[in-house]
Design an enzyme around this catalytic site. Structure first.
Site, PDB file in Angstrom:
ATOM      1  N   THR A  94       2.241   1.508  -5.869  1.00  0.00           N
ATOM      2  CA  THR A  94       2.527   2.672  -6.326  1.00  0.00           C
ATOM      3  C   THR A  94       3.171   3.485  -5.158  1.00  0.00           C
ATOM      4  O   THR A  94       2.540   3.905  -4.149  1.00  0.00           O
ATOM      5  CB  THR A  94       1.127   3.393  -6.685  1.00  0.00           C
ATOM      6  OG1 THR A  94       0.513   2.660  -7.736  1.00  0.00           O
ATOM      7  CG2 THR A  94       1.399   4.840  -7.022  1.00  0.00           C
ATOM      8  N   LYS A 140       2.928   6.564 -13.953  1.00  0.00           N
ATOM      9  CA  LYS A 140       1.742   6.425 -13.312  1.00  0.00           C
ATOM     10  C   LYS A 140       1.468   7.738 -12.605  1.00  0.00           C
ATOM     11  O   LYS A 140       0.151   8.211 -12.614  1.00  0.00           O
ATOM     12  CB  LYS A 140       1.653   5.160 -12.340  1.00  0.00           C
ATOM     13  CG  LYS A 140       0.851   5.379 -11.181  1.00  0.00           C
ATOM     14  CD  LYS A 140      -0.028   4.053 -10.965  1.00  0.00           C
ATOM     15  CE  LYS A 140      -1.160   4.348 -10.327  1.00  0.00           C
ATOM     16  NZ  LYS A 140      -1.507   3.124  -9.174  1.00  0.00           N
ATOM     17  N   PRO A 198       0.663  -1.215   0.136  1.00  0.00           N
ATOM     18  CA  PRO A 198      -0.067   0.003   0.217  1.00  0.00           C
ATOM     19  C   PRO A 198       0.633   1.233  -0.044  1.00  0.00           C
ATOM     20  O   PRO A 198       0.338   2.300  -0.224  1.00  0.00           O
ATOM     21  CB  PRO A 198      -0.875  -0.156   1.326  1.00  0.00           C
ATOM     22  CG  PRO A 198      -0.364  -1.362   2.183  1.00  0.00           C
ATOM     23  CD  PRO A 198       0.738  -2.153   1.266  1.00  0.00           C
TER      24      PRO A 198
END
Lengths: 327, 327, 327, 327
Positions: free
Chosen positions: C125, C200, C95
């Protein structure tokens, strides 16, 4: 000019002591003063004129707002035009630019019956460009227009210690001041027509920015482990010091006697701050002035209005930013 | 704890008068103090320690920065580890978080040879989360870490009247204050480790916001026809008042003795303000704290850095916003 | 390099048709693949690996998250280190940056037992700077690290049509692609380590900005009297067109099959968008890149999280801005 | 209504095929069309009317702007009022709200001599509130007003493929379309008076936001190590896709045939974008609509105007944000 002389004749023999004029309450010969707009602010302002012995000619779109003044001995009229017929000094206190335009230039507006040499003082907070337009229209009728928005809320209006920021021809300032000192403790000459509005708008824009900044800094500090009172003390002895941090701190528990100590009741409502920031925005757009934080402050108060904060004091931005995430 | 007692033994008999400690310059028995980071700020700070009679053990990545101190009788070492070997009180003054991490935990870092009971004071302005990490690492070695960033620039560093905002275990505060009062006139205890950084970051974020707000309000007022001095006066007697408007006004001609009176030379550089706002941003992101104006202020100072303002005082934001459109 | 050859040996004889690899499900000799992080996204991703015939070595901090995989025949281990002992290809799906640091470099982290030549793919991410740090640490152990964050939500993860944006050494890309194509329909090579994250983050920052912009434009148009469907149509044939206006319109009633048609349920949660914008903010701060709208978008999603929107789709910003003022 | 019937009589027998009207160039009996405002945009628009066989009655405040039209056989007049005397269909193309107010309601304005049943089409981009005011004034004279601002620059004006966004009474739309299709390829009915302006303003606000967002995302990606062309490709296949990224990319080298490929020459000037954003801001303020990113975009384009970007294409915001810090 002759008109000014005549008007000033009534006040000429009075004396000034420092900033505050001694209003001679006993004077029998005071000429009537018109007052248009008897709302939250206009009501106590007009009452202070009455207290100072001025015969008041009153008007408000809502007749019930006038009733109280009738009881106080004021003469109530049917339209702004009627006020202009009966008084050569008029004060207007209206909620927005369109209202002011209507009261001055509308079908039953002041300009329909304004007398030459009259002194028209607009204490509304409106777009300075509108003040300038009104001044031109008033001037064409041989009368004088001044913008004189106030700083200070309903409490200051009642206590008669508002601050007036006045724009208009300088030689008319004393005549305006005679009336304004009955309602305020501070009457500041700012320059040509519109600069009263400009000064108010600029002050309130900076106030909004500092207040949000104070709320952000206090909130961040608290989340980083600082005690709010200690942080306020540090800010106030450092370069972050501002009126919002040292006089009107937005964090509950830091100061007493401010809206944050009373669940953000009273004070200066968020919706009013949003309105003033809207005026600042329009003035900035019209003069091509970049106001990156001023425009962001406007947006934040706008969002707060839609999130239930409209009637809370504008320092409630602390509460707005403070809310914790919940899943 | 024993360590603290021992260390405080050296300072125990001294007296405090109000906030400012009387440093006994004549004391022969002063134990050495390490100083790492002899840049623009570290240099005058370390000199003030020398002036107060402390034997200084010096280190800087740039050997030439140390030369001056050799001449002053300080002992120059080859690494932070060497400093830690020779002194049980060390002050670090470094430009950024990565530098601080390297100096404390690097291959030749302080922690390689730190003695139990040592007092390590970091006066760098860095991310409070990094301060907390360093404190943990230091504690594991049986030593004490305090963050003590400064407010005030090179001038204040020279004059010895910096403000220190100190975070760390409260019972160690007096020991830290003994040294810090030699370099600053104001030493404020803020709370647990990291709160010194937090206080500094919050103050500077509010400062940046108020400064930009002042620049916007002054610029808008001027474009609306107000005289800058008069506008500043009005703001300063009203709710827009802040340190940036009444003590450090960004508009040339309004005040004397401030950077705006000297083409924004000197003062606190825009690039340094951008750095502090970056730290505020990171702290806010990590704690999920909304700082809408703080983040916008960060972006504005970031853009100014790229537009040639990096070395000008941060009040030059007035000049940045003031530029007129040209076709 | 030898390691890469060996590893690629297993996949070498396979063919590529266009972008999508034909995964040979029948292949008996597939070597095990580690999977760490079996949350909302990791769970269906790992299942797709199982479906494609890979023996999976699983780990999650919450043991119950592994149970399901035990039933599917996967081997469940006690720590990331154990995974590294049993598999030389590992995918991590975590996470946040601190979780990734812990899983790789912690006391029982992958690096404690990673084999030389292993391929470690992080699909979390996180901050690209952290990816680079991890890559360095992995490289020191003689293994290979690639960042491969995904685009697409839980639905895409289940359907196996995620998009992977991959950063790392180019000659290792094919080996990574072998695994990633089992979970995604689009695997894009972006450049050196960290560029997957960068791609991203940049996409999501632009997405957030466009979404808020679409919400503002639609809301303003509606208040100015435009029909929402007509306005969307006009925007979509004009220069205001964007994914948020033509594919994921935030205004209820304009499109079907999008979260705005379903009370903003499902989709990409506001809290996740706020997280990605926080990463963009940190990257921008670290590279001194001005992102004035990106930082404001971050603040807006941050405020939404505190106003009850955390779990709603991020297109709910329309609803957030739409609320009417109430007195 | 009778007026509308008469006017439409001239166009009644024509046919519509899909969206584009077949303009009968050979028609001998075309009645004159007034055109007021022959600037950069008005000039080629009026020429297209001439090309389609309409006798044009021309006026511009700058007499030299009319000369060219005299040579083309148009009749040049002395005032808007004169145009209104000679033509019952008039198109106005003016730079700002005050100009439009003057041309319609000024001392020699259209309304001084407008004929009953006239069709007045304003293609200026102005405040929709002003369009509504003008419509009311026009209606009082028994004529019809429609707002029909354009999308597309000087090139589109020359090529006759502008997009018109039209607001006004729906049954008059066909009559307006007859003329507008001579100048544009797309004529969209938006709703009641003012909605043409609203649609344009909303589109351009979203465009400005997306463009700045694209510039921020591209710049951040490049600084994080991504190749600009690859990043654009990734955005365009992902949820960040927008007109500014896929059709008008602001990064030099990514696309050909756009202003960024030509040093930001041509295209849509930054000063024009700033103007449209100012209108959006005023509309948002008047309707109490929060537009946090729209207002920030306004400020950014405002600052760019003061930094030498006024005449560059608005995609130059990439260059503005890209500049590196220099000490």
């Amino acid at each position: 000019m002759a008109a000014a002389v005549v008007r000033r004749g009534a006040a000429g023999w009075r004396r000034w002591h420092g900033r505050v004029m001694v209003c001679s309450r006993a004077m029998a010969s005071k000429t009537p003063v018109g007052f248009i707009g008897l709302g939250n602010m206009g009501n106590p302002m007009a009452k202070n004129l009455v207290k100072h012995g001025y015969p008041v000619i009153a008007y408000d779109v809502f007749p019930e707002a006038c009733k109280e003044f009738q009881d106080l001995g004021a003469q109530v009229t049917d339209s702004p035009a009627d006020v202009a017929e009966k008084a050569d000094r008029i004060i207007t206190m209206l909620p927005s630019s369109p209202n002011a335009i209507e009261v001055y230039t509308g079908a039953n507006g002041i300009l329909k019956k304004v007398k030459k040499g009259s002194l028209l003082i607009d204490s509304s907070t409106i777009d300075p460009a509108v003040s300038k337009e009104l001044a031109k229209a008033v001037e064409k009728m041989g009368a004088v227009f001044m913008d004189a928005p106030v700083s200070g809320g309903v409490g200051a209006a009642r206590a008669g210690n508002l601050t007036f920021m006045v724009g208009g021809v300088e030689q008319e300032f004393d005549a305006a001041k005679e009336l304004l000192t009955c309602m305020g403790s501070n009457v500041v000459y700012c320059g040509e027509v519109g600069t009263g509005q400009a000064a108010k708008i600029c002050n309130n824009m900076l106030l909004a920015i500092s207040m949000i900044g104070t709320a952000e800094a206090m909130n961040l500090g608290i989340r980083l482990g600082l005690d709010p009172k200690l942080l306020a003390k540090i800010l106030n002895m450092s370069s972050g010091r501002c009126w919002s941090s040292d006089t009107y701190n937005p964090v509950p528990g830091v100061m007493e006697g401010v809206p944050s100590a009373n669940n953000y009741q009273g004070g200066f409502g968020t919706t009013l701050m949003a309105k003033d920031l809207g005026l600042a925005q329009i003035s900035a757009t019209n003069t091509k002035t970049p106001v990156p934080l001023g425009s962001q402050a406007h947006q934040i108060y706008r969002m707060m209005c839609a999130k239930g904060y409209a009637l809370k004091d504008f320092s409630a931005v602390f509460q707005f930013l403070r809310e914790e995430e919940t899943l």
